[in-house]
Motif scaffolding. Structure first.
Motif, mmCIF file in Angstrom:
data_model
loop_
_atom_site.group_PDB
_atom_site.id
_atom_site.type_symbol
_atom_site.label_atom_id
_atom_site.label_comp_id
_atom_site.label_asym_id
_atom_site.label_seq_id
_atom_site.Cartn_x
_atom_site.Cartn_y
_atom_site.Cartn_z
ATOM 1 N N THR A 234 39.124 37.901 44.760
ATOM 2 C CA THR A 234 37.754 37.477 45.074
ATOM 3 C C THR A 234 37.553 35.984 44.832
ATOM 4 O O THR A 234 36.422 35.487 44.913
ATOM 5 N N GLY A 235 38.640 35.280 44.544
ATOM 6 C CA GLY A 235 38.555 33.834 44.384
ATOM 7 C C GLY A 235 37.773 33.396 43.165
ATOM 8 O O GLY A 235 37.206 32.298 43.142
ATOM 9 N N LYS A 236 37.742 34.235 42.120
ATOM 10 C CA LYS A 236 37.018 33.894 40.898
ATOM 11 C C LYS A 236 38.004 33.390 39.847
ATOM 12 O O LYS A 236 39.134 33.857 39.764
ATOM 13 N N ARG A 390 32.110 37.181 37.613
ATOM 14 C CA ARG A 390 32.688 38.289 36.860
ATOM 15 C C ARG A 390 33.322 39.308 37.798
ATOM 16 O O ARG A 390 33.070 39.329 38.989
ATOM 17 N N SER A 391 34.139 40.188 37.224
ATOM 18 C CA SER A 391 34.767 41.250 38.002
ATOM 19 C C SER A 391 34.887 42.491 37.119
ATOM 20 O O SER A 391 34.220 42.582 36.077
ATOM 21 N N TYR A 392 35.750 43.421 37.489
ATOM 22 C CA TYR A 392 35.915 44.665 36.736
ATOM 23 C C TYR A 392 37.181 45.362 37.226
ATOM 24 O O TYR A 392 37.806 44.945 38.214
ATOM 25 N N THR A 393 37.556 46.432 36.544
ATOM 26 C CA THR A 393 38.547 47.359 37.082
ATOM 27 C C THR A 393 38.267 48.731 36.497
ATOM 28 O O THR A 393 37.676 48.850 35.414
ATOM 29 N N LYS A 601 33.161 33.922 49.143
ATOM 30 C CA LYS A 601 34.035 34.300 50.251
ATOM 31 C C LYS A 601 35.202 35.139 49.735
ATOM 32 O O LYS A 601 35.809 34.812 48.710
ATOM 33 N N VAL A 602 35.480 36.228 50.452
ATOM 34 C CA VAL A 602 36.544 37.152 50.063
ATOM 35 C C VAL A 602 37.488 37.317 51.247
ATOM 36 O O VAL A 602 37.037 37.398 52.400
ATOM 37 N N TYR A 603 38.789 37.381 50.950
ATOM 38 C CA TYR A 603 39.781 37.443 52.019
ATOM 39 C C TYR A 603 40.719 38.625 51.833
ATOM 40 O O TYR A 603 41.029 39.017 50.699
#
Length: 686
Positions: A234-236, A390-393, A601-603
């Motif tokens: 996610t480019g974070k 932020r993110s998660y899993t 932006k997500v790729y």
């Protein structure tokens, strides 16, 4: 001062156990609750002098049984923690309120283990204050109501502020210290947390203790690598963060310890906070944080709306003020928070709740206030812990209750959670190439499944550089196996139906949802005899009190290996949505997968930008955040065997069939059918 308050309160409660000053109908209640408090005092003593930690397994089991006996299913029917029994025994006006009081006091179990004497003081003094009102006969209900209200309001700045600290500060390390310092081969450590310990937790810990080091390392690696990859994809920038929240269920400490080591190598310290036990801080019956076994899901469900006893506009403003002040005080630490890493479990006996009229319910006005609070709380949180940073899993493992094939199933889940992402990446890209040609997708159910749904897709302006679907290859959602998009709401219409599904640990039978322009227009299920109860059940637990929700996600699951394993072991009804969503098309109602980070932006792995990150509702964030988000996202999966077809329809009217009669038929995706063929051959031979 805190210890002096404690001694005074305990002394007074010892007197309550034998006093005869309260009328008989209430005397039994106060004496039994006083007995519970004195048991907590005994617990505090053995924890303080260290003798608790020297107990053999039988002694620890006996303490755990004593602490949780009153809410176990066999005891619950005659427990004051049960609002139905409390109302029957104490009357309609007092029953629910005194049941709430006892439930709130039951939080003293974990406060004793954590050494939170101030919390014990607060709750004991609350109990004494209410007891005093009954010494001169039954008081006015408003008097009791006011005491409960001011307890919630006055101590909001303690309970809520501390909750924020627990969520972002690694030094709040009660659970982390146990995990780091305990001899995990001696499963007596499970009883140091203060949580209920069932056979699931004991046997899970025993089984993991028997596994070789490399297997434990593999389990931890797939978990932490998924977290790291989520930031990359996610480019974070993960290097800007220093804190990760680990959520899990007791029994998996050996894996969690390895995960802590892995995270620390990434520069992340763990915060491992407990699922809340107070109505001031918990969210309905949902456990957010680490927890033990659940002694009685019905108990949690009965008390999911206890905040209705004190929820009003003034309390909402008070709580929001406390939250904002706490974050402001720790804004530097909050900015370091990277997001949660969740390790879920599955395999328990499915829970079908009983709807009790005696339980506290929210009024229509309170429902509006609760939604307003959720919206504003999320805005505050996002200001200090930015969603676009932020993110998660999430990963899930089975527990022994899943059946006699537990060890074989566990091995199969390890295999599923570590499937070769590259193989799926290629096949899923084939699906996406077909989907990107479409104007809409049509999903049809087979047999008794009444699904007939048209999902409108985002149009591509530059197909060479853009794509509509994300190629999900086991980063934030483990295991591998789905392609997903945020549908265009306008033009998304029809019926979603599934015969049986488990959502947020609750079973839904014959669930049907109708969509009009991407919004839920109607809904029904077959859990209860009365239609009104069925609608209320869905509204409470899928719509989360909102009058409607958008279709935030449409996805096609590709993990036929998981599906075949579920069929082989007969565990399809016990799989968590995390795995079940990879076993057929699924539809999420609520926010999109990109909520709070739509502008990032997500790729995909092939370099194409995923442009379908938004819809017409989430786009409202640019005008009014309160109208853009619903703070929920619930996935509903149609299993392959209930599926007639999934087809992509192009602007020219050409129909490209992806799945037919539960099988993948698009050229280049046939390999996904191999596990299904082997399953069918095995069934024929068996």
């Amino acid at each position: 001062m805190i210890e002096e308050r404690y001694e005074l309160a305990v002394g007074r409660i010892r007197e309550i156990r034998t006093e005869q000053t309260v009328d008989g109908v209430f005397r039994d209640y106060f004496q039994k609750v006083a007995d519970f408090v004195i048991m907590i005092d005994e617990l505090k003593s053995v924890l303080s002098d260290g003798s608790y930690y020297e107990l053999r397994m039988d002694g620890l089991k006996e303490w755990n049984r004593r602490l949780y006996l009153d809410i176990l299913q066999e005891q619950y029917e005659r427990s004051y923690a049960n609002p139905a029994y409390a109302v029957k025994a104490l009357g309609e006006e007092y029953g629910a309120r005194l049941s709430f009081l006892y439930t709130e006091l039951r939080g003293m179990i974990v406060y004793a283990f954590e050494g939170r004497t101030e919390y014990l003081d607060i709750l004991m003094e609350l109990f004494i204050e209410i007891y005093n009102q009954f010494e001169e006969g039954a008081p006015e209900v408003k008097t009791i109501q006011d005491i409960l209200y001011w307890y919630a309001s006055d101590y909001c700045d303690v309970f809520v502020a501390d909750r924020i600290r627990e969520q972002i500060l690694p030094e709040e390390s009660f659970a982390a210290d146990i995990i780091r310092e305990s001899d995990l081969s001696d499963i007596r450590y499970l009883y140091r947390f203060g949580e209920y310990v069932s056979e699931n937790e004991r046997k899970s810990a025993q089984y993991l203790s028997s596994l070789p080091e490399e297997t434990i390392q593999k389990m931890a690696d797939v978990f932490t690598e998924g977290y790291r990859t989520g930031f990359v994809n996610t480019g974070k920038d993960l290097s800007k963060k220093s804190v990760v929240n680990i959520r899990y269920t007791l029994g998996f400490e050996r894996v969690v310890r390895k995960a802590i080591d892995n995270f620390e190598k990434m520069g992340l310290s763990p915060v491992i906070y407990r699922a809340s036990v107070s109505a001031l801080t918990k969210r309905q019956h949902i456990k957010i944080g680490y927890c033990g076994g659940n002694p009685n899901p019905q108990y949690d469900y009965d008390h999911r709306h206890d905040q209705g006893l004190f929820l009003d506009g003034r309390f909402v403003e008070r709580k929001l003020e406390v939250i904002k002040t706490a974050y402001e005080r720790h804004k530097a630490e909050a900015a370091q928070f990277a997001g949660p890493a969740c390790m879920e479990v599955f395999g328990e006996k499915p829970f079908v709740p009983e709807a009790k009229p005696e339980a506290v319910r929210l009024s229509e006005k309170q429902e509006e206030l609760a939604l307003k609070f959720d919206s504003r709380q999320n805005q505050i949180t996002n200001a200090y812990i930015r969603g676009d940073e932020r993110s998660y899993t999430i990963i899930a493992w089975p527990v022994p209750e899943i059946g006699e094939d537990y060890e074989d199933i566990f091995g199969e889940i390890i295999k599923i959670n570590t499937l070769d992402a590259k193989v799926y990446e290629h096949v899923q890209q084939t699906l996406i190439d077909a989907l990107d040609q479409g104007e809409y997708v049509r999903i049809l159910g087979a047999g008794k499944n009444r699904t007939d749904l048209t999902v409108k897709l985002r149009a591509l302006s530059d197909p060479e550089k853009e794509t509509v679907f994300e190629n999900c290859v086991a980063d934030v959602n483990i295991p591998v196996g789905e392609v997903f998009t945020s549908p265009v709401l306008e033009g998304t219409n029809g019926v979603l139906h599934v015969s049986k599904v488990y959502l947020n640990e609750l079973q839904f039978r014959d669930l049907e949802i109708q969509f009009a322009n991407g919004m839920i227009a109607d809904y029904i299920c077959g859990n209860f005899e009365r239609e009104l109860e069925n609608k209320e059940y869905i509204r409470d637990n899928i719509l989360h009190k909102h009058p409607t929700l958008p279709l935030g996600e449409f996805a096609i699951g590709t993990n036929t290996t998981a599906y075949a394993a579920a069929k082989r072991y007969g565990i399809a009804d016990k799989l968590p949505i995390l795995i079940a969503e990879k076993m057929g098309p699924h539809f999420a109602v609520g926010d999109t997968c990109y909520s709070w980070s739509e502008d990032v932006k997500v790729y995909n792995p092939n370099g194409k930008e995923i442009i379908a990150r938004d819809n017409s509702v989430s786009a409202l964030r640019k005008e009014d955040l309160s109208k853009a988000y619903f703070h929920c996202h619930t996935d509903i999966t149609i299993p392959y065997e209930e599926l007639k077809s999934i087809s992509v329809v192009t602007k020219a009217g050409e129909e490209i069939t992806l799945l037919k009669d539960g099988k993948f038929v698009l050229p280049g995706t046939e390999t996904l059918n191999e596990p299904l063929k082997k399953m069918e051959e095995s069934c024929m031979m068996g």
